[in-house]
Design a protein around this motif. Structure first.
Motif, PDB file in Angstrom:
ATOM      1  N   GLU A  14       0.823  -1.219   0.000  1.00 23.40           N
ATOM      2  CA  GLU A  14       0.000   0.000   0.000  1.00 23.40           C
ATOM      3  C   GLU A  14       0.851   1.261   0.000  1.00 23.40           C
ATOM      4  O   GLU A  14       0.445   2.280   0.545  1.00 23.40           O
ATOM      5  N   ASP A  43       1.735  -7.151   5.887  1.00 28.04           N
ATOM      6  CA  ASP A  43       1.456  -8.523   5.484  1.00 28.04           C
ATOM      7  C   ASP A  43       2.346  -8.936   4.311  1.00 28.04           C
ATOM      8  O   ASP A  43       1.852  -9.316   3.253  1.00 28.04           O
ATOM      9  N   ALA A  95      -6.218  -0.129   4.922  1.00 30.10           N
ATOM     10  CA  ALA A  95      -5.171   0.878   4.742  1.00 30.10           C
ATOM     11  C   ALA A  95      -5.413   1.738   3.511  1.00 30.10           C
ATOM     12  O   ALA A  95      -4.761   2.750   3.315  1.00 30.10           O
ATOM     13  N   ASP A  96      -6.361   1.335   2.675  1.00 33.20           N
ATOM     14  CA  ASP A  96      -6.483   2.016   1.379  1.00 33.20           C
ATOM     15  C   ASP A  96      -7.423   3.218   1.419  1.00 33.20           C
ATOM     16  O   ASP A  96      -7.762   3.769   0.396  1.00 33.20           O
ATOM     17  N   GLN A  98     -10.486   3.342   1.922  1.00 32.22           N
ATOM     18  CA  GLN A  98     -11.871   3.153   1.492  1.00 32.22           C
ATOM     19  C   GLN A  98     -12.796   3.301   2.697  1.00 32.22           C
ATOM     20  O   GLN A  98     -13.963   3.617   2.553  1.00 32.22           O
ATOM     21  N   SER A 205      -6.896  -3.034  -5.836  1.00 30.74           N
ATOM     22  CA  SER A 205      -7.469  -3.983  -4.890  1.00 30.74           C
ATOM     23  C   SER A 205      -6.612  -5.238  -4.839  1.00 30.74           C
ATOM     24  O   SER A 205      -6.099  -5.697  -5.849  1.00 30.74           O
ATOM     25  N   LYS A 206      -6.459  -5.785  -3.636  1.00 23.50           N
ATOM     26  CA  LYS A 206      -5.644  -6.983  -3.480  1.00 23.50           C
ATOM     27  C   LYS A 206      -6.482  -8.240  -3.691  1.00 23.50           C
ATOM     28  O   LYS A 206      -5.998  -9.341  -3.603  1.00 23.50           O
ATOM     29  N   ARG A 211      -9.574 -14.692  -5.433  1.00 24.82           N
ATOM     30  CA  ARG A 211      -9.366 -14.530  -3.984  1.00 24.82           C
ATOM     31  C   ARG A 211     -10.667 -14.232  -3.269  1.00 24.82           C
ATOM     32  O   ARG A 211     -10.894 -14.668  -2.139  1.00 24.82           O
TER      33      ARG A 211
HETATM   34  N1  UDP Z   1      -4.576  -6.803   2.705  1.00 27.58           N
HETATM   35  C1  UDP Z   1      -3.649  -7.547   3.432  1.00 27.58           C
HETATM   36  N2  UDP Z   1      -3.241  -8.753   2.953  1.00 27.58           N
HETATM   37  C2  UDP Z   1      -3.720  -9.274   1.788  1.00 27.58           C
HETATM   38  C3  UDP Z   1      -4.684  -8.525   1.067  1.00 27.58           C
HETATM   39  C4  UDP Z   1      -5.088  -7.300   1.563  1.00 27.58           C
HETATM   40  O1  UDP Z   1      -3.201  -7.126   4.491  1.00 27.58           O
HETATM   41  O2  UDP Z   1      -3.296 -10.361   1.409  1.00 27.58           O
HETATM   42  C5  UDP Z   1      -5.035  -5.497   3.219  1.00 27.58           C
HETATM   43  C6  UDP Z   1      -4.871  -4.344   2.258  1.00 27.58           C
HETATM   44  O3  UDP Z   1      -3.606  -3.742   2.347  1.00 27.58           O
HETATM   45  C7  UDP Z   1      -5.960  -3.404   2.720  1.00 27.58           C
HETATM   46  C8  UDP Z   1      -7.044  -4.343   3.194  1.00 27.58           C
HETATM   47  O4  UDP Z   1      -6.398  -5.583   3.469  1.00 27.58           O
HETATM   48  O5  UDP Z   1      -5.538  -2.610   3.812  1.00 27.58           O
HETATM   49  C9  UDP Z   1      -8.159  -4.524   2.191  1.00 27.58           C
HETATM   50  O6  UDP Z   1      -7.636  -4.900   0.946  1.00 27.58           O
HETATM   51  P1  UDP Z   1      -8.215  -4.335  -0.428  1.00 27.58           P
HETATM   52  O7  UDP Z   1      -8.456  -2.870  -0.317  1.00 27.58           O
HETATM   53  O8  UDP Z   1      -7.307  -4.772  -1.510  1.00 27.58           O
HETATM   54  O9  UDP Z   1      -9.584  -5.112  -0.523  1.00 27.58           O
HETATM   55  P2  UDP Z   1     -10.939  -4.538  -1.171  1.00 27.58           P
HETATM   56  O10 UDP Z   1     -11.224  -3.231  -0.517  1.00 27.58           O
HETATM   57  O11 UDP Z   1     -10.681  -4.413  -2.621  1.00 27.58           O
HETATM   58  O12 UDP Z   1     -11.947  -5.601  -0.829  1.00 27.58           O
END
Ligand code: UDP
Ligand code: MG
Length: 317
Positions: A14, A43, A95-96, A98, A205-206, A211
Motif C-alpha cells: 500500500e 502482510d 489501509a487504502d 476506502q 485492490s488486493k 481470492r
Molecule cells: N490486505 C492484506 N493482505 C492481503 C490482502 C489485503 O493485508 O493479502 C489489506 C490491504 O492492504 C488493505 C485491506 O487488506 O488494507 C483490504 O484490501 P483491499 O483494499 O485490496 O480489498 P478490497 O477493498 O478491494 O476488498
C-alpha cells in the motif's frame, strides 16, 4: 498503562495509500482525546510499505508495527494485530482509505453506549457496480441465508470490537477465518451503523475474483454446515426423482415396449448428474481441505519483527 483504543490496520503493498492514510488518520487519533495505539501489520508487502510504516512508528509514539515474514492474508494480519492489541476497544480498518478514518469517533461512540461489536455498512458505496456491488449484494444475501449471521455488509472492515470479543477471537486457532463473522458470533450486544465509503484512490485492490471466491468459501465453510447438508438433500432429491423415472421406464416397457430413441436425453441427464456429483465432491473437498490445514497445526502467520518492541519471533503457542 494500557491504551484505551487500539486501531489495527493490515497493510499489503500500500505504498501509494499510506502517506494519505497517515495524513488523515493521525489527526483523528490525536483529536480523540483518548489514549490510543495504532497497530500496523505489514502482510509481506513487496513494495516500500514497511519503510513507510517504520517511519511512522519513529515519528509517532503510539504507532506500533508488526512485520510478517510473508503474505498471510488480511484476516491473519488483523489476527496478529489483535494478539498485540492492548486496548479495551479495538478498531479494524483498511489501509487504502476506502474506510474513512473520520468515522472512528462514531464507532467509539457506539462502543461507549455499551455495544461490544460495532459493525458497519457502506452507504453510497463507490465500487464498480457489476464487478463488485451487485455480486456483493447477492453474496451478502446468500451468506446470511447460509450462516444465519445477519451481517449487512460482509465486505466492510471498519469495525469496532470490545476487549471481551477480541479475547474470544484470540482463543480461536483456526487458520482460515472471517473476522467480522467471528466477532458477530461472540458479541452479546452488536450494532451496525452506516459509514461513508470512498473509492480506492491509489493502488489496486488486493482481491481478484479468485481470492474473493476463496474468501467466501472460508466464510461459508467456517460458519455453516448448510452447504454439506445441501449436497445431501440434493442427493436425496435426485435419487427419488431417478427412482420415479426408473419406475416409469419399467411400466412403459411393459405397456409400450422397449424404447430405442432418447440417447441424447440420456446423455443430458447423465451430464447433469455428473455436474451435481462433481459439485458435491467439491463441497466435501472444501471442508476436507480445511480440516487438513487445521490438523497440520502449522503457525498461522510468522512475525519477523515487531517495532518498537522487537523481542519475539513467531506466534506464541
Ligand atoms: N490486505 C492484506 N493482505 C492481503 C490482502 C489485503 O493485508 O493479502 C489489506 C490491504 O492492504 C488493505 C485491506 O487488506 O488494507 C483490504 O484490501 P483491499 O483494499 O485490496 O480489498 P478490497 O477493498 O478491494 O476488498
Ligand atoms: Mg479496499
Amino acid at each position: 498503562m494500557n491504551p484505551e483504543v487500539s486501531i489495527v490496520i493490515p497493510v499489503y503493498n500500500e505504498e501509494e495509500s499510506l502517506p494519505d492514510l497517515f495524513r488523515r488518520l493521525f489527526p483523528v487519533v490525536e483529536s480523540l482525546g483518548r489514549d490510543c495505539e495504532v497497530i500496523l501489520v505489514n502482510d509481506g508487502s513487496r513494495d516500500r510499505s514497511l519503510v513507510l510504516l517504520l517511519e511512522a512508528a519513529r515519528n509517532k509514539p503510539y504507532v506500533r508495527v508488526v512485520d510478517f515474514n510473508g503474505n498471510f492474508g488480511q484476516h491473519m494480519a488483523i489476527m496478529a494485530g489483535f494478539s498485540k492489541a492492548r486496548g479495551d476497544k479495538i478498531i479494524t480498518m483498511d489501509a487504502d482509505l476506502q474506510n474513512p478514518p473520520e468515522e472512528i469517533p462514531r464507532i467509539l461512540e457506539q462502543m461507549d453506549l455499551g455495544h461490544d461489536m460495532v459493525g458497519t455498512y457502506r452507504v453510497m458505496r463507490k465500487d464498480p457496480v457489476f464487478t463488485r456491488k451487485l455480486p456483493s449484494k447477492l453474496i451478502n444475501w446468500i451468506t446470511n441465508r447460509i450462516t444465519g449471521l445477519n451481517i449487512r455488509d460482509y465486505g466492510c472492515m471498519l469495525r469496532g470490537y470490545h476487549r471481551r470479543v477480541v479475547d474470544l477471537i484470540n482463543m480461536c486457532r483456526e487458520t482460515t477465518t472471517f473476522l467480522p463473522a467471528l466477532g458477530k458470533k461472540f458479541a452479546q450486544n452488536p450494532v451496525e451503523i452506516p459509514v461513508s465509503h470512498e473509492e480506492r484512490h491509489k493502488g489496486t485492490s488486493k482481491y481478484g475474483l479468485y481470492r474473493l471466491i476463496r474468501l467466501n468459501f472460508d466464510l461459508m465453510t467456517g460458519f455453516s454446515m448448510v452447504p454439506l447438508q445441501g449436497v445431501t438433500i440434493t442427493g436425496l432429491f435426485v435419487s427419488a426423482a431417478s427412482l420415479l423415472f426408473a419406475l416409469f421406464l419399467i411400466v412403459r416397457r411393459l405397456l409400450v415396449g422397449s424404447e430405442a430413441e432418447g440417447m441424447f436425453t440420456l446423455m443430458a441427464i447423465n451430464f447433469f448428474l455428473m455436474g451435481i456429483l462433481l459439485f458435491g465432491v467439491g463441497i466435501a473437498g472444501e471442508y476436507v481441505g480445511r480440516i487438513y490445514m487445521e490438523v497440520r497445526q502449522r503457525p498461522r502467520y510468522l512475525i519477523k519483527m515487531t517495532y518498537p518492541d522487537d523481542q519475539e519471533a513467531g506466534e506464541k503457542p
